[in-house]
Design an enzyme around this catalytic site. Structure first.
Site, PDB file in Angstrom:
ATOM      1  CB  CYS A   1      -9.364  21.101  -1.893  1.00  0.00           C
ATOM      2  SG  CYS A   1      -7.771  20.300  -2.184  1.00  0.00           S
TER       3      CYS A   1
ATOM      4  CG  ASP B   1      -6.746  15.527   7.176  1.00  0.00           C
ATOM      5  OD1 ASP B   1      -5.962  16.447   6.872  1.00  0.00           O
ATOM      6  OD2 ASP B   1      -6.485  14.694   8.056  1.00  0.00           O
TER       7      ASP B   1
ATOM      8  N   PRO C   1       6.814  18.198  22.303  1.00  0.00           N
ATOM      9  CG  PRO C   1       7.017  15.899  22.634  1.00  0.00           C
ATOM     10  CD  PRO C   1       6.088  16.939  22.083  1.00  0.00           C
TER      11      PRO C   1
ATOM     12  CD  GLN D   1      -0.551  10.719  23.709  1.00  0.00           C
ATOM     13  OE1 GLN D   1      -0.567  10.515  24.920  1.00  0.00           O
ATOM     14  NE2 GLN D   1      -0.356  11.923  23.204  1.00  0.00           N
TER      15      GLN D   1
ATOM     16  CG  PHE E   1       6.043  11.147  18.118  1.00  0.00           C
ATOM     17  CD1 PHE E   1       5.461  11.385  19.350  1.00  0.00           C
ATOM     18  CD2 PHE E   1       5.417  11.644  16.996  1.00  0.00           C
ATOM     19  CE1 PHE E   1       4.274  12.120  19.456  1.00  0.00           C
ATOM     20  CE2 PHE E   1       4.234  12.370  17.089  1.00  0.00           C
ATOM     21  CZ  PHE E   1       3.662  12.606  18.329  1.00  0.00           C
TER      22      PHE E   1
ATOM     23  N   GLY F   1       3.974   9.292  12.716  1.00  0.00           N
ATOM     24  CA  GLY F   1       2.917  10.160  12.238  1.00  0.00           C
ATOM     25  C   GLY F   1       3.364  11.520  11.783  1.00  0.00           C
TER      26      GLY F   1
END
Length: 753
Positions: free
Chosen positions: A8, A12, A192, A291, A624, A626
């Site tokens: 599949c 990912d 975090p 980063q 932040f 993503g």
């Protein structure tokens, strides 16, 4: 249809499935009934492939680029015209004027795009793997000579940096984690946020965004200072231990505590927990990949594994594949001349992922008898994406005039989305291979309809990382006139006079050729599912220039970078400049009542002590990017009604105290702004989000919205997180050229309406 094995690619995670036709519908179940790794997306094969909005015929632009007007043409016409225009560009500007961005996982082929580009002489290949695992592999290579993989079967300590695994997000790894915890493994989570995975942890270090590297340096400090490292492995297998010890000596837990915002005693305790384990693992996670300290963080993680003796025990270091033809061998890097390699964009400033770094391993290949130039995770010989887009816009250092996007929504896959749009608009030719009219496709001259993973046979993996070959079988014929990426590449090669590079009639014939050295056919591999691809003899130990684990990397040193990891506090020069230029009244107005709110000032300073002081009150939040939502895959799957119902709108995660302070309301729309750009998102109060920070989702556009520039590329220019983050030199990891999306960039949030 008999039951078939396939992989599949609705995300990912790459779960292995068995799929059968039941009353005309494709039904999926786990390939291994005892290992039920299967998320809800795997059941949407028919819904996806037969979606009414899917592009199933070649399209040619009518009118101005970005106008949203198209006409249907035949494959013959589309490929003939593309080839003529490509030839004109190459003859006028040179082969380096062609750039390609692709995601091999999405179209199922490794090596063939590079084979065509190498044959033509273009070094300007890019992929979003620069931001996700591909770059990690190159740092691993600089330390070990290859990419380590966690051995979950033996793990008794798991250290996660930012990952949150669940039955809907990488279900196979979620099952492996649960199994390890069931055996009594310790779990250390560095994040975090208080995620579901963090709630399972024995130790949760809620560090300040972007300070991971400082934490790992302190762990190494404790392990060396207290003699917890594996002396024999270090002495026999490692280079550079003495200079490493000098580097980490100042990185006491107390210093790291000041930087990271966690307790020094917790740093010391978790270092001991890791070092005292028998088989600790640090599984890969994208947090380290985005980063400004990415190289330092990944290198420090590699060092941690090595000095504690886990490499070859719980951290598997696969040998280079040898036997069946690898993706790297198929790419035929020997075809591209040294002169053309030297033109690779970004190799001078950000060389770690380029031909310049690959050249540092030539002696290693000779020593080990490797008969090809390895392209680890498709990122060992790649150009720098930001440099490519800049050349497309400006012609500096030379013009790039033709661009192909293969199975990746390029506009939304990198930082500085505004600049990518500008780059595509400046091209003489843009070709997109896609399923949907994505924001990138909306800026194309030709959109070519691609098959999807259930409609193709695949010899995997599509990038080289371990010596294993897998087979995934087609379940249906492609819808409409959809064709494979192999068809497109081989047909273009033939039209460009490079047809001899692709002598195979179709992909199955290519696969048989690749498997022939193993005495296998693709049909036989389909029955097995997978097979090992041999190993090269381990002469000279690790595949590094010294033959050892390089705690101080000779590759980084030779490329002009610090051979050892360190930590540098991220800075947002854009926010600093805006703060300096803004009149005091504007800064105060932007901050509202916060200008006199000492409690908020204390919170902001605690959340980001150094960056917060520099950025001032205009942009008071750390942002932040993503956020991975379970209901989609990067920029894909928002067309699926059942998934869209779970995440109907793009949401900013905001601490409830900040929601109240800003006068916002749950479900209200807000603007999130950085010094680079602005997006509109829905407010979602979230207790897990640290005060003084914002988290924004990745890759949001709305397929139902009007296409073209007038429609904001189906709202991509309204919601895409790439709008918020620059790819300027000050905001990238210098060795990799990778943009900083995670810690240090400042933002503000404003109510709308």
């Amino acid at each position: 249809m008999r039951e078939k094995l396939c992989t599949c690619v609705f995300c990912d995670g790459g779960c292995a499935l068995r799929v059968a036709d039941e009353d005309g519908q494709l039904r999926a179940r786990p390939a291994d009934p005892g290992f039920p790794a299967l998320c809800s997306k795997a059941h949407l094969i028919d819904e996806y492939r037969l979606h009414p909005d899917r592009i199933t015929h070649p399209l040619r632009r009518v009118g101005e680029r970005g106008s949203g007007r198209w006409e249907r043409v035949s494959w013959e016409v589309a490929l003939d015209e593309i080839a003529v225009k490509l030839r004109q560009v190459i003859d006028t500007w040179g082969p380096e004027a062609l750039a390609v961005s692709e995601m091999p996982l999405n179209h199922g082929f490794g090596g063939i795009t590079r084979r065509l580009m190498n044959g033509l002489g273009s070094p300007n290949y890019i992929t979003a793997l620069q931001l996700c695992m591909g770059n990690t592999a190159q740092v691993h290579r600089a330390v070990y000579g290859g990419f380590t993989l966690a051995n979950w079967d033996v793990a008794d300590c798991v250290v996660y940096f930012g990952q949150d695994r669940s039955p809907e997000k990488w279900p196979a790894e979620h099952l492996r984690l649960r199994a390890a915890l069931g055996r009594g493994a310790k779990l250390v989570v560095v994040d975090p946020r208080e995620t579901d995975t963090a709630r399972l942890a024995d130790f949760h270090l809620r560090i300040r965004y972007g300070t991971d590297a400082a934490l790992v340096l302190a762990w190494i400090h404790v392990i060396i200072a207290e003699g917890l490292f594996d002396e024999r492995f270090v002495e026999e297998q490692c280079e550079g231990f003495a200079v490493l010890a000098d580097r980490v000596r100042p990185w006491t837990p107390e210093r790291a505590a000041d930087v990271c915002g966690v307790d020094a005693a917790l740093i010391r305790e978790t270092a001991r927990v890791y070092a005292s384990a028998r088989a600790a693992v640090i599984p890969w996670g994208a947090t380290a990949d985005m980063q400004v300290n990415s190289t330092a963080l990944i290198q420090a993680q590699c060092i941690l594994r090595a000095i504690c003796g886990f490499v070859g025990v719980s951290e598997t270091l696969p040998a280079l594949a040898h036997g069946g033809v690898t993706n790297s061998e198929l790419a035929a890097f020997e075809l591209i001349s040294p002169g053309q390699r030297a033109k690779q964009l970004g190799a001078d400033a950000h060389p770690l992922l380029t031909f310049a770094a690959s050249a540092r391993y030539a002696g290693v290949r000779e020593r080990l008898g490797v008969p090809y130039e390895p392209d680890l995770m498709a990122m060992s010989c790649a150009a720098d994406a930001a440099s490519v887009f800049r050349a497309m816009c400006t012609g500096d250092p030379y013009p790039v005039r033709a661009f192909i996007s293969a199975a990746n929504n390029t506009v939304m896959s990198y930082a500085n989305q505004q600049g990518i749009v500008e780059a595509l608009l400046a091209q003489e030719l843009v070709v997109v291979f896609e399923h949907w009219m994505t924001p990138t496709a909306q800026l194309a001259d030709y959109v070519l309809p691609g098959d999807m993973w259930a409609e193709r046979d695949v010899l995997g993996k599509p990038f080289d990382v371990a010596p294993v070959l897998t087979a995934s079988s087609a379940l249906r014929v492609p819808a409409g006139e959809c064709r494979s990426w192999y068809f497109v590449v081989s047909e273009l090669a033939r039209r460009l006079g490079a047809g001899a590079l692709f002598p195979w009639r179709d992909e199955r014939e290519l696969y048989d050729w690749r498997l022939a050295p193993l005495g296998l056919t693709f049909a036989e591999l389909e029955e097995r599912g997978s097979c090992p691809n041999g190993t090269l003899p381990a002469r000279g130990g690790f595949a590094t220039p010294t033959g050892k684990v390089e705690l101080a990397s000779s590759v980084l040193r030779d490329l002009g970078f610090d051979p050892l990891p360190n930590y540098a506090e991220p800075r947002d020069l854009g926010a600093e400049a805006a703060e300096a230029a803004a009149p005091a009244s504007e800064s105060a107005a932007a901050a509202g009542d916060r200008a006199a709110d000492d409690a908020f000032a204390d919170e902001a300073a605690a959340a980001a002590p150094e960056v917060g002081q520099r950025a001032g009150r205009l942009y008071p939040y750390v942002i932040f990017a993503g956020l991975r939502e379970a209901a989609n895959y990067n920029t894909n799957l928002r067309q699926m009604p059942s998934l869209r119902a779970r995440e109907p709108e793009p949401c900013a995660l905001v601490n409830p105290a900040d929601v109240a302070r800003e006068g916002l309301a749950a479900g209200a729309w807000c603007a999130v702004e950085t010094a680079h750009g602005r997006v509109e998102l829905m407010v979602r109060p979230d207790e897990a989000q640290p005060a003084g920070t914002l988290r924004v989702p990745h890759g949001w556009w709305k397929p139902e919205r009007a296409p073209g520039l007038a429609g904001g590329l189906s709202a991509a220019n309204l919601h895409g997180d790439g709008l918020l983050f620059p790819d300027d030199a000050w905001n990238v990891d210098a060795a990799q050229g990778l943009p900083n999306l995670r810690g240090g960039i400042r933002a503000r949030i404003l109510p709308l309406g």
